[in-house]
Scaffold this motif. Structure first.
Motif, PDB file in Angstrom:
ATOM      1  N   ALA A   1       0.663  -1.251  -0.184  1.00  0.00           N
ATOM      2  CA  ALA A   1       0.031   0.035   0.058  1.00  0.00           C
ATOM      3  C   ALA A   1       0.859   1.226   0.067  1.00  0.00           C
ATOM      4  O   ALA A   1       2.122   1.344   0.270  1.00  0.00           O
ATOM      5  N   ASN A   2       0.218   2.365  -0.306  1.00  0.00           N
ATOM      6  CA  ASN A   2       0.865   3.610  -0.328  1.00  0.00           C
ATOM      7  C   ASN A   2       0.312   4.477   0.515  1.00  0.00           C
ATOM      8  O   ASN A   2      -0.738   4.120   0.963  1.00  0.00           O
ATOM      9  N   ILE A   3       1.029   5.409   1.435  1.00  0.00           N
ATOM     10  CA  ILE A   3       0.658   6.080   2.395  1.00  0.00           C
ATOM     11  C   ILE A   3       0.781   7.626   2.258  1.00  0.00           C
ATOM     12  O   ILE A   3       2.075   7.927   2.012  1.00  0.00           O
ATOM     13  N   THR A   4      -0.101   8.656   2.335  1.00  0.00           N
ATOM     14  CA  THR A   4       0.164   9.916   1.995  1.00  0.00           C
ATOM     15  C   THR A   4      -0.448  10.776   3.282  1.00  0.00           C
ATOM     16  O   THR A   4      -1.570  10.177   3.902  1.00  0.00           O
ATOM     17  N   TRP A   5       0.277  11.691   3.811  1.00  0.00           N
ATOM     18  CA  TRP A   5      -0.006  12.400   5.035  1.00  0.00           C
ATOM     19  C   TRP A   5      -0.911  13.631   4.429  1.00  0.00           C
ATOM     20  O   TRP A   5      -0.518  14.407   3.760  1.00  0.00           O
ATOM     21  N   PHE A   6      -1.689  14.021   5.294  1.00  0.00           N
ATOM     22  CA  PHE A   6      -2.715  15.452   4.856  1.00  0.00           C
ATOM     23  C   PHE A   6      -2.606  16.306   6.249  1.00  0.00           C
ATOM     24  O   PHE A   6      -2.759  15.741   7.467  1.00  0.00           O
ATOM     25  N   LYS A   7      -2.579  17.678   5.938  1.00  0.00           N
ATOM     26  CA  LYS A   7      -2.876  18.720   6.891  1.00  0.00           C
ATOM     27  C   LYS A   7      -4.155  19.390   6.384  1.00  0.00           C
ATOM     28  O   LYS A   7      -3.785  20.017   5.449  1.00  0.00           O
TER      29      LYS A   7
END
Length: 536
Positions: A164-170
């Protein structure tokens, strides 16, 4: 410019190119079947286009030398002893059925078919996928400081294929590593037993003041599932105090005797636990943000300050005014004056602002400060001075008493009902006079004053009578005497002297033909008689 090669090299290169083209054709033509991890999959032989009547022999194998099963015409399939498949495979319409598909099954399977005198092979690529788990947050911190890089959290997702790929958001905006304020490190670990991947992403972040209440999330992305978001993460952002604020908590305006509470606040986080308060120039350190001034006086009016304990340059101030009102009358209480005297009252007002002053006598509002050039009985009463300003109100009172001998103001006759007449006697003085009526020497009540016009009465003068008011009526003569009895013995002496005078010279009589109301001449004579009595 042209490059010349030997004939043999040209032939060799041509064979190499042909081999590459053939391999490319075979790779591109390779059939692929996809299965979900743990499911049962059926791999067709030649995509199901095999004529059973023409087949004499079918064999399934994997990779290069791995045998799985063999089936002859009109016979049951024989499964090999391969530990990977002997308990998980079967054949159906020449297709290979595999149960409990695992990552080890992600390989090439070949269906070999013997028809008459020809042997055909149909390779099939089996691809395995597995949806990752929901994002999980670990190593979570709760506080980050402005300007200081902080590892906020790790987000990981397990059991996926492909990884899986993981992306962080603010605040729903993707975060990208910039090498300064944002640093994201992603690792993929493959389980040796299952062959499934776990993706772990670590977020290192340098906060700014605008990150207060910001919401951070991590999102797991996979080709075989919808995007999955973690719960929002909100961090406490610490930053130093840059400004303090001083405010008055108590409700103003403030008057003497009130309690006044001050509150000092700072814009830093966490806020200071103690502050310096400057009260009338004196510094007080308080382990609180609140400070209370008790029972303030006008001397407490001034500017107040608060500051940080460790930095007095960060300071705030606020002015406080304590309102006051002082009212002093030149005389208070009971004031006794003689009839005809003068009286001038003064009021001294000291206040922190512009007061408003009003006067009342009893329930009657006066237009100005009362001044008396010549006191009369009507001036007697209770006077009230009301001064108000900014929520303050002060009241001062005095009682004025005007003393003097009793005086009959007038004696008036009026028509009653029918043939009757009504006599009225008005008198004033202090102490309060007592009025008594007498007819022909007999004391009567108020009802006895209503006389029958047909009767006639002789004129009678009593020694205590200070004034005889006379009038004539048609067909009758009535004598009435109005006697005003004071509290002082002097009144008795005056009445006796007047009686002797009247006896010696004349007795009064009622004259016929006068008007119903007392004439101006009679009133004047009455006043002269009263003045003579006062002089005796």
């Amino acid at each position: 410019m042209y490059l010349t090669l030997p004939l043999q090299d040209v032939f060799t290169n041509t064979l190499y190119l042909q081999s590459c083209l053939l391999l490319c054709v075979l790779v591109s033509a390779l059939e692929t079947v996809t299965s979900k991890y743990g499911d049962t999959i059926e791999i067709p032989c030649n995509n199901g286009r095999v004529v059973e009547a023409e087949v004499t022999f079918v064999k399934w194998k994997y990779d290069k030398d791995g045998n799985i099963l063999v089936k002859h015409r009109d016979q049951n399939a024989t499964v090999s002893n391969d530990v990977n498949y002997k308990n998980r495979v079967s054949i159906k319409d020449f297709g290979l059925v595999i149960t409990q598909v695992a990552m080890a099954d992600q390989r090439t399977f070949t269906c070999m078919v013997v028809v008459e005198e020809d042997i055909l092979e149909y390779p099939v690529q089996l691809a395995i996928y597995k949806v990752p788990s929901q994002p999980q947050i670990t190593n979570l911190t709760t506080v980050m400081a402005i300007g200081k890089p902080t590892t906020l959290a790790q987000c990981h997702s397990e059991g996926a294929n492909p990884a899986a790929n993981i992306t962080w958001f603010k605040n729903k905006t993707p975060l990208v590593t910039d090498g300064a304020a944002i640093k994201i490190i992603t690792n993929v670990d493959v389980d040796e037993e299952t062959g499934l991947s776990t993706t772990t992403s670590t977020l290192e972040y340098t906060a700014v003041k605008g990150d207060i209440d910001a919401k951070f999330t991590c999102q797991v992305q996979h080709i075989k599932s919808a995007n999955m978001d973690s719960s929002p993460l909100v961090f406490t952002v610490n930053y130093p105090t840059e400004k303090v604020n001083l405010q008055v908590v108590s409700q103003g305006p403030f008057k003497e005797g009130d309690n006044v509470t001050l509150k000092c606040t700072a814009d830093g986080n966490p806020p200071p636990s103690s502050y310096n308060f400057f009260i009338n120039g004196e510094e007080k350190t308080v382990d609180s943000s609140m400070y209370t001034l008790t029972s303030v006086t006008r001397e407490n009016t001034g500017e107040y300050k608060c500051s940080l304990v460790d930095n007095e340059d960060i300071v705030a101030s606020i002015p406080i005014t304590v309102e006051y009102l002082d009212v002093v009358l030149s005389s208070t209480g009971k004031i006794v004056k003689k009839l005809g005297e003068s009286l001038e009252m003064t009021v001294d007002v000291k206040a922190s602002g512009a007061p408003q002053t009003s006067w009342k006598k009893g329930n009657t509002k006066l237009n100005s400060l009362p001044k008396f050039h010549k006191l009369t009985y009507s001036d007697s009463g209770v006077y009230e001075c009301i001064v108000s300003m900014a929520g303050l109100k002060k009241t001062q009172t005095f009682e004025l008493v005007v003393e003097g001998s009793p005086v009959i103001k007038n004696l008036i006759k009026a028509r009653g009902e029918g043939m009757t007449k009504v006599l009225k006697c008005a008198a004033e003085g202090f102490p309060k006079p007592t009025v008594q009526w007498s007819v022909n020497g007999s004391n009567v009540s108020l009802n006895d004053l209503l006389l029958n016009g047909l009767s006639s009465h002789p004129v009678v003068v009593f020694p205590l009578s200070p004034v005889v008011h006379k009038d004539e009526y048609s067909d009758q003569t009535i004598l009435a005497v109005c006697i005003v009895v004071g509290l002082m013995l002097a009144v008795l002496a005056i009445g006796l002297a007047y009686w002797l005078y009247m006896k010696k010279f004349r007795q009064g009589s009622w004259k016929t033909g006068e008007k119903e109301d007392g004439s101006a001449e009679e009133s004047k004579k009455l006043e002269e008689n009263q003045s003579q009595k006062a002089d005796v």
